[in-house]
Design a protein around this motif. Structure first.
Motif, PDB file in Angstrom:
ATOM      1  N   ILE A 102      33.029  48.349  34.372  1.00 38.77           N
ATOM      2  CA  ILE A 102      33.421  49.422  35.284  1.00 38.77           C
ATOM      3  C   ILE A 102      34.867  49.828  35.003  1.00 38.77           C
ATOM      4  N   VAL A 103      35.766  48.867  34.990  1.00 41.45           N
ATOM      5  CA  VAL A 103      37.126  49.098  34.488  1.00 41.45           C
ATOM      6  C   VAL A 103      37.106  48.601  33.048  1.00 41.45           C
ATOM      7  N   PRO A 104      37.215  49.511  32.075  1.00 43.21           N
ATOM      8  CA  PRO A 104      37.073  49.108  30.673  1.00 43.21           C
ATOM      9  C   PRO A 104      38.050  48.011  30.270  1.00 43.21           C
ATOM     10  N   VAL A 105      37.618  47.192  29.352  1.00 42.57           N
ATOM     11  CA  VAL A 105      38.447  46.103  28.840  1.00 42.57           C
ATOM     12  C   VAL A 105      39.739  46.673  28.256  1.00 42.57           C
ATOM     13  N   THR A 106      39.652  47.842  27.617  1.00 43.21           N
ATOM     14  CA  THR A 106      40.834  48.465  27.029  1.00 43.21           C
ATOM     15  C   THR A 106      41.827  48.950  28.077  1.00 43.21           C
ATOM     16  N   ARG A 107      41.393  48.995  29.327  1.00 41.78           N
ATOM     17  CA  ARG A 107      42.268  49.446  30.409  1.00 41.78           C
ATOM     18  C   ARG A 107      42.638  48.295  31.340  1.00 41.78           C
ATOM     19  N   GLY A 108      42.409  47.065  30.890  1.00 42.45           N
ATOM     20  CA  GLY A 108      42.790  45.894  31.675  1.00 42.45           C
ATOM     21  C   GLY A 108      41.647  45.268  32.450  1.00 42.45           C
ATOM     22  N   GLY A 109      40.418  45.759  32.268  1.00 44.14           N
ATOM     23  CA  GLY A 109      39.262  45.192  32.948  1.00 44.14           C
ATOM     24  C   GLY A 109      38.899  43.826  32.392  1.00 44.14           C
ATOM     25  N   SER A 110      38.136  43.098  33.164  1.00 46.09           N
ATOM     26  CA  SER A 110      37.770  41.738  32.755  1.00 46.09           C
ATOM     27  C   SER A 110      36.256  41.648  32.557  1.00 46.09           C
ATOM     28  N   ASN A 111      35.821  40.464  32.164  1.00 44.26           N
ATOM     29  CA  ASN A 111      34.397  40.179  32.028  1.00 44.26           C
ATOM     30  C   ASN A 111      33.846  39.530  33.289  1.00 44.26           C
ATOM     31  N   ASP A 112      34.552  39.654  34.385  1.00 44.48           N
ATOM     32  CA  ASP A 112      34.107  39.126  35.664  1.00 44.48           C
ATOM     33  C   ASP A 112      32.855  39.883  36.114  1.00 44.48           C
ATOM     34  N   PRO A 113      31.852  39.217  36.679  1.00 41.89           N
ATOM     35  CA  PRO A 113      30.632  39.910  37.101  1.00 41.89           C
ATOM     36  C   PRO A 113      30.891  41.080  38.060  1.00 41.89           C
ATOM     37  N   ASP A 114      31.963  41.021  38.839  1.00 38.65           N
ATOM     38  CA  ASP A 114      32.273  42.138  39.740  1.00 38.65           C
ATOM     39  C   ASP A 114      32.708  43.386  38.980  1.00 38.65           C
TER      40      ASP A 114
END
Length: 140
Positions: A102-114
């Motif tokens: 949802i929040v891309p990894v390239t934008r600081g998102g994580s691999n958290d299920p949420d």
């Protein structure tokens, strides 16, 4: 190193090191273009300066590393079971599904299920690395 005496390996080494460290990119690009012109692989259009130098859309320093497959596959199974085979964006139940950050990894998102959801391939591809506030759906 002079641009006039650039060799292929000089150009490639300088270009790759500048991409990795983010320094001297213009010099590396000039060196590569000089080599390509010497070899006759580019014409007047490229030499006229109409090429736009590459710059990453986002700072790679904040990226979350990719999970190993043995951790990613069970996590994707958990997300498919939680969300069902239903696209979170267009609500389709048909087609090929993928897991979207949802929040891309390239934008600081994580691999958290949420931060993960099920998305159909067209929605996931059209969203790319945009935030939901920047992406207004693939039909709009």
């Amino acid at each position: 190193m002079s641009l006039a005496t650039a060799t292929e390996s000089d150009a490639v080494d300088l270009l790759m090191s500048s991409i990795i460290c983010g320094a001297q990119f213009d010099a590396a690009l000039g060196c590569m273009m000089s080599f390509l012109e010497q070899e006759g692989l580019v014409g007047a259009r490229a030499a006229s300066g109409r090429l736009k130098p590459y710059s990453p859309r986002h700072d790679p320093a904040g990226w979350t590393p990719r999970l190993p497959e043995k951790e990613w596959l069970p996590l994707t199974g958990q997300i498919y079971r939680r969300d069902g085979y239903l696209c979170a964006y267009c609500k389709t139940v048909d087609g090929q599904f993928e897991i979207d950050h949802i929040v891309p990894v390239t934008r600081g998102g994580s691999n958290d299920p949420d931060n993960l959801c099920v998305a159909c391939k067209p929605c996931n591809s059209s969203k790319g690395d945009r935030l939901l506030s920047e992406w207004h759906g693939r039909y709009k």
